[in-house]
Design a protein around this motif. Structure first.
Motif, PDB file in Angstrom:
ATOM      1  N   ASP A 135       0.758  -1.498  -0.234  1.00 30.14           N
ATOM      2  CA  ASP A 135       0.627   0.195   0.317  1.00 30.14           C
ATOM      3  C   ASP A 135       1.144   0.624  -0.373  1.00 30.14           C
ATOM      4  N   LYS A 136       1.776   1.440   0.464  1.00 35.24           N
ATOM      5  CA  LYS A 136       2.847   2.083   0.197  1.00 35.24           C
ATOM      6  C   LYS A 136       3.745   2.040  -0.868  1.00 35.24           C
ATOM      7  N   PRO A 137       4.223   3.273  -1.510  1.00 39.77           N
ATOM      8  CA  PRO A 137       5.642   3.461  -2.479  1.00 39.77           C
ATOM      9  C   PRO A 137       6.544   2.169  -2.392  1.00 39.77           C
ATOM     10  N   VAL A 138       7.167   1.676  -3.153  1.00 38.07           N
ATOM     11  CA  VAL A 138       8.211   0.553  -2.605  1.00 38.07           C
ATOM     12  C   VAL A 138       9.369   1.114  -2.952  1.00 38.07           C
ATOM     13  N   TYR A 139      10.490   1.055  -2.186  1.00 41.08           N
ATOM     14  CA  TYR A 139      12.201   2.082  -1.945  1.00 41.08           C
ATOM     15  C   TYR A 139      12.159   0.105  -1.578  1.00 41.08           C
ATOM     16  N   ILE A 140      13.313  -0.298  -3.201  1.00 46.92           N
ATOM     17  CA  ILE A 140      14.713  -0.768  -3.060  1.00 46.92           C
ATOM     18  C   ILE A 140      15.588  -0.820  -2.051  1.00 46.92           C
ATOM     19  N   ASN A 141      15.552   1.028  -2.577  1.00 48.43           N
ATOM     20  CA  ASN A 141      17.014   1.597  -1.631  1.00 48.43           C
ATOM     21  C   ASN A 141      16.735   2.030  -1.533  1.00 48.43           C
ATOM     22  N   GLU A 142      17.089   3.416  -0.410  1.00 50.57           N
ATOM     23  CA  GLU A 142      16.573   4.387  -0.140  1.00 50.57           C
ATOM     24  C   GLU A 142      18.052   5.392   0.245  1.00 50.57           C
ATOM     25  N   PRO A 143      18.558   6.093  -0.094  1.00 55.30           N
ATOM     26  CA  PRO A 143      19.370   6.812   0.380  1.00 55.30           C
ATOM     27  C   PRO A 143      18.748   7.494   2.068  1.00 55.30           C
ATOM     28  N   HIS A 144      20.339   7.192   3.418  1.00 58.02           N
ATOM     29  CA  HIS A 144      19.261   7.819   4.350  1.00 58.02           C
ATOM     30  C   HIS A 144      19.798   9.168   4.594  1.00 58.02           C
ATOM     31  N   GLY A 145      19.310  10.186   5.281  1.00 55.23           N
ATOM     32  CA  GLY A 145      19.970  11.632   5.361  1.00 55.23           C
ATOM     33  C   GLY A 145      19.001  12.650   5.935  1.00 55.23           C
ATOM     34  N   ASP A 146      19.495  13.143   6.424  1.00 56.35           N
ATOM     35  CA  ASP A 146      18.935  14.576   6.738  1.00 56.35           C
ATOM     36  C   ASP A 146      19.028  15.716   6.733  1.00 56.35           C
ATOM     37  N   ALA A 147      18.150  16.742   6.335  1.00 57.78           N
ATOM     38  CA  ALA A 147      18.568  18.339   6.954  1.00 57.78           C
ATOM     39  C   ALA A 147      18.934  18.353   8.238  1.00 57.78           C
ATOM     40  N   ARG A 148      18.852  18.028   9.201  1.00 58.03           N
ATOM     41  CA  ARG A 148      19.731  17.974  10.730  1.00 58.03           C
ATOM     42  C   ARG A 148      20.552  17.942  11.015  1.00 58.03           C
ATOM     43  N   ASP A 149      20.795  16.501   9.953  1.00 54.66           N
ATOM     44  CA  ASP A 149      22.557  15.809  10.135  1.00 54.66           C
ATOM     45  C   ASP A 149      22.914  16.435   9.747  1.00 54.66           C
ATOM     46  N   PRO A 150      24.210  16.929  10.361  1.00 59.02           N
ATOM     47  CA  PRO A 150      25.681  17.312   9.752  1.00 59.02           C
ATOM     48  C   PRO A 150      25.876  17.002   8.732  1.00 59.02           C
ATOM     49  N   ASN A 151      26.291  15.459   8.947  1.00 59.46           N
ATOM     50  CA  ASN A 151      26.781  14.859   7.491  1.00 59.46           C
ATOM     51  C   ASN A 151      26.118  14.357   6.648  1.00 59.46           C
ATOM     52  N   SER A 152      25.043  15.131   6.615  1.00 58.40           N
ATOM     53  CA  SER A 152      24.183  14.916   5.634  1.00 58.40           C
ATOM     54  C   SER A 152      24.223  16.057   4.390  1.00 58.40           C
ATOM     55  N   ARG A 153      24.373  15.985   3.756  1.00 58.73           N
ATOM     56  CA  ARG A 153      24.755  15.875   2.308  1.00 58.73           C
ATOM     57  C   ARG A 153      23.314  16.058   0.891  1.00 58.73           C
ATOM     58  N   ILE A 154      23.081  17.033   0.568  1.00 62.03           N
ATOM     59  CA  ILE A 154      21.940  17.616  -0.572  1.00 62.03           C
ATOM     60  C   ILE A 154      22.928  16.603  -1.728  1.00 62.03           C
ATOM     61  N   TYR A 155      22.795  15.488  -2.191  1.00 57.13           N
ATOM     62  CA  TYR A 155      23.493  14.487  -3.253  1.00 57.13           C
ATOM     63  C   TYR A 155      21.986  14.051  -4.028  1.00 57.13           C
ATOM     64  N   PRO A 156      23.143  14.654  -5.769  1.00 58.38           N
ATOM     65  CA  PRO A 156      22.170  13.578  -7.187  1.00 58.38           C
ATOM     66  C   PRO A 156      21.962  12.454  -6.761  1.00 58.38           C
ATOM     67  N   PHE A 157      21.056  12.145  -7.475  1.00 58.71           N
ATOM     68  CA  PHE A 157      20.214  10.245  -7.396  1.00 58.71           C
ATOM     69  C   PHE A 157      19.659  10.217  -8.796  1.00 58.71           C
TER      70      PHE A 157
END
Lengths: 542, 210
Positions: A382-404
């Motif tokens: 019933d939900k979109p199925v993501y076979i893989n998904e990047p982890h990350g969050d704006a609040r996480d200082p180790n995350s950056r905006i990344y292209p996919f």
């Protein structure tokens, strides 16, 4: 008089301020960084080798098979096979440091040809070994390591597409019925001309992921063997002329650069030519403040280099696949269809496709961690199925905006057990009609696929849409083709989907601000207009 | 016919300060609303670079003007006087349309009418500081963690934008109000040359130094 003196002091002060300002005002405009000229000449590197492989007697024999060549290689390079066998290239098993699950091609599922299980000979034509044709493959057999696929310098060694890792040993046709004949390579000649890996050898597999040139990754296709500068400024002979191994620096045959766990933010900075053990990233050469214009450097904490410097992917000769719908496969009457570009949009063996060239990536917060679905993992239909998904969050200082590259498709699932289904596509033997590519019947194909994978199957199947994310990091454009500020800093810019997660000037903003601001401005103008009108009326009356 | 006298209202520095400020604020408005995303003209990069330059230049001007105001004592011009605000408002909303004389007479000692005093004071102690603080904060956004600040960029930017809209409204009214002098351009002329022609009447003497 005191006042006058003060005023003079004031003017002097103002003058000095103006001088100071002017110095900063006329700061030179940023110029493109000079292209790296220190490109090591590959040919020269080969000439400096202390070994001429044509002179080794053991290589001057008429090899009949790949494993025979490997045996000869190992007679000198005694530890090479052991090294290779410890790597993901051999095991196709990956133990993520962040999870107790076991990942790797052996256990993963995707929305291209879905899974390796029950389809070995076709899939393992990209295994760095010989003979992985079924579950019984001996992962401890050193002579099964394929040295040539990575170390061939002649460009004549090719693994047969359905040969379980072997090259053709006699002329063979592939795809069946295509009339395309794969000639056997001269193994003796190839063995005497081994050398460093190259874009071509790595690309022999990695350009062709997903079953064809450019299909899977989006940022890699055969163009990268000799790319023009505007396609890939690093790998182009007119650019830096780098090979894959320059960044993916092998250590005892282990090659860093897994897409399961990546480096989305390198805070180590320049660490080349001597690596500090941290994977090579843009920052390894370009440092942490690579731009002349300071404000651009202020972006690197939140925006990955790739986001601006890879304005679009699939910029080479080939398009990349964006959509694969298995549910309509099997219609032999439709056969094969191509669109106006000549790109295949239907193939009765595989279903419907959509392709793209110069594709604008999707952008996600990414901390380098991927969530990966493996065989037997339950889905929620019933939900979109993501076979893989990047982890990350704006609040996480180790995350950056990344292209996919977002790759979507439709594949089989079991509505009862809620599992993505493993299709048995490639026949075990010429009369194996349970294979979809022989019998064209999904029932037995899913049944045999799931059984071989050791997974339950209710006997019912349906189709479900799934999504995968492929990080985009190759095909870096020359600096002058990087995105301009207003690609994102505009209403409905490239990062519109992330506007809620981080304040992007010109893109983000409080939803009430502009309506209220412009209404008040309008009312002010109206008030001024009315006031002026009343003044005119008053003047006329007097 | 009433007689007029030429009053030296605006000194050379004040005129320089006013017009520099005007140019910088117009420049900041044009570039600022582009950065805000209202339109695209210069392109974001240029708009941004010039906005920062204008902004820092304005900060320098403000520092300098503050120095001037305190050393010359001209800051006293902005001490608000509330008692005649009602009279002023009445004039602007009614009297003006009946061609009544302006209830406030400018002089060297008291250049600003009570409404101006109040408006400019609000600008100086509220809008300008918000602009400068939020603006500088945004320029040095990347240093926030270093400085131990854990603020939300969106909130700071919104404050800056609110100040911008207030400034825009002030700008519209301010420019319009220049036309309400003895003639349409009398006020602008005064700010250019320094002198203004003020009606000279016996009664006015009393109002001087209000």
């Amino acid at each position: 008089m005191r006042l006058r003196r003060l005023r003079r002091v004031g003017w002097v002060l103002l003058g000095s301020l103006a001088l100071l300002g002017a110095r900063w005002w006329v700061r030179p405009t940023p110029q493109a960084a000079p292209a790296s000229g220190a490109t090591p000449e590959r040919a020269a590197a080969e000439e400096t080798s202390t070994a001429d492989h044509t002179k080794f007697e053991i290589l001057q024999q008429p090899f009949r098979t790949g494993p025979e060549v490997t045996k000869a290689c190992l007679s000198c390079h005694t530890e090479a096979a052991k090294q290779v066998m410890a790597t993901t290239h051999w095991t196709w098993v990956y133990q993520p440091p962040t999870s107790n699950e076991v990942w790797g091609k052996r256990y993963d599922i995707n929305n291209f040809c879905v899974a390796i299980v029950s389809n070995w000979p076709r899939c393992t034509s990209c295994h760095v070994g010989y003979g992985w044709k079924d579950d019984s493959f001996d992962f401890d057999n050193e002579t099964a390591v394929d040295c040539l696929v990575c170390h061939d310098t002649t460009g004549t060694y090719k693994k047969f597409p359905a040969g379980a890792g072997h090259p053709a040993y006699e002329p063979k046709e592939f795809p069946p019925g295509s009339g395309k004949i794969w000639e056997p390579p001269d193994l003796s000649y190839v063995a005497q001309h081994v050398g460093r890996t190259s874009r071509r050898t790595c690309g022999a597999c990695h350009f062709y992921g997903g079953g064809g040139d450019g299909v899977k990754h989006g940022d890699m296709d055969s163009t990268l063997a000799e790319p023009p500068k505007d396609v890939d400024v690093h790998m182009s002979p007119e650019g830096a002329g780098l090979t894959c191994g320059d960044c993916h620096k092998p250590q005892a045959h282990a090659i860093p650069g897994s897409r399961y766990v990546m480096v989305a933010k390198d805070t180590h900075g320049k660490d080349l030519p001597e690596s500090d053990g941290f994977p090579t990233s843009c920052e390894s050469c370009h440092g942490l403040r690579p731009h002349e214009l300071g404000k651009l450097n202020d972006h690197v904490d939140r925006v990955a280099c790739q986001t601006c410097h890879i304005p679009a992917f699939a910029r080479g000769k080939r398009p990349t696949k964006l959509w694969w719908d298995w549910s309509v496969a099997g219609d032999k009457a439709r056969g094969k269809e191509t669109d106006e570009h000549g790109w295949e949009v239907y193939n009765y063996m595989k279903g419907e496709f959509r392709w793209g060239k110069n594709v604008v990536p999707v952008y996600r917060w990414f901390n380098g961690q991927m969530d990966v679905m493996t065989l037997g993992e339950r889905i929620d239909p019933d939900k979109p199925v993501y076979i893989n998904e990047p982890h990350g969050d704006a609040r996480d200082p180790n995350s950056r905006i990344y292209p996919f590259k977002e790759f979507r498709g439709k594949q089989g699932y079991d509505p009862e057990y809620k599992l993505l289904l493993v299709p048995h596509l490639f026949p075990f033997h010429p009369d194996d009609t349970t294979a979809f590519w022989k019998g064209f019947d999904w029932g037995p194909a899913f049944e045999v696929g799931m059984k071989t994978a050791g997974l339950p199957y209710s006997g019912r199947y349906d189709w479900i849409e799934t999504t995968m994310y492929w990080p985009i990091t190759h095909m870096v454009a020359p600096a002058e083709q990087a995105l301009k500020c207003q690609a994102c800093h505009t209403r409905q810019g490239r990062l519109a989907a992330l506007a809620e997660t981080i304040y992007i000037p010109a893109q983000s903003g409080h939803p009430w601000l502009d309506p209220i601001g412009w209404t008040l401005t309008g009312l002010t103008l109206l008030g001024v207009g009315i006031h002026a009108g009343l003044r005119m009326v008053g003047r006329r009356r007097s | 016919m009433r007689s007029v006298r030429r009053v030296y209202l605006y000194t050379r520095f004040e005129r320089f300060w006013h017009w520099m400020q005007a140019l910088l604020i117009i420049g900041l408005g044009i570039t600022g609303f582009e950065i805000h995303g209202t339109y695209t003209w210069l392109g974001f990069a240029k708009a941004y670079m010039w906005h920062v330059r204008f902004g820092l230049a304005l900060v320098a001007l403000i520092v300098f003007a503050a120095f001037w105001h305190f050393t010359t004592g001209q800051w006293k011009q902005y001490i608000p006087s509330f008692e005649r605000i009602g009279v002023m408002l009445r004039y602007y909303t009614q009297g003006m349309f009946r061609n009544e004389p302006h209830p406030y007479k400018k002089s060297e000692l008291s250049k600003l009418n009570p409404l101006q005093r109040l408006t400019y004071l609000v600008f100086k102690i509220l809008i300008a500081p918000i602009f400068v603080t939020t603006g500088l904060l945004m320029i040095f956004y990347n240093r926030w963690p270093e400085w131990g600040l854990n603020w939300d960029l969106g909130t700071v930017a919104t404050l800056h934008s609110i100040a911008a809209f207030l400034m825009l409204i002030f700008f519209i009214v301010h420019v319009y109000m220049t036309t309400t002098g003895r003639t349409l351009f009398a006020n602008i002329k005064a700010m250019l040359v320094g002198y203004e022609e003020v009606p000279w009447e016996e009664a006015d003497v009393a109002s001087v130094g209000d």
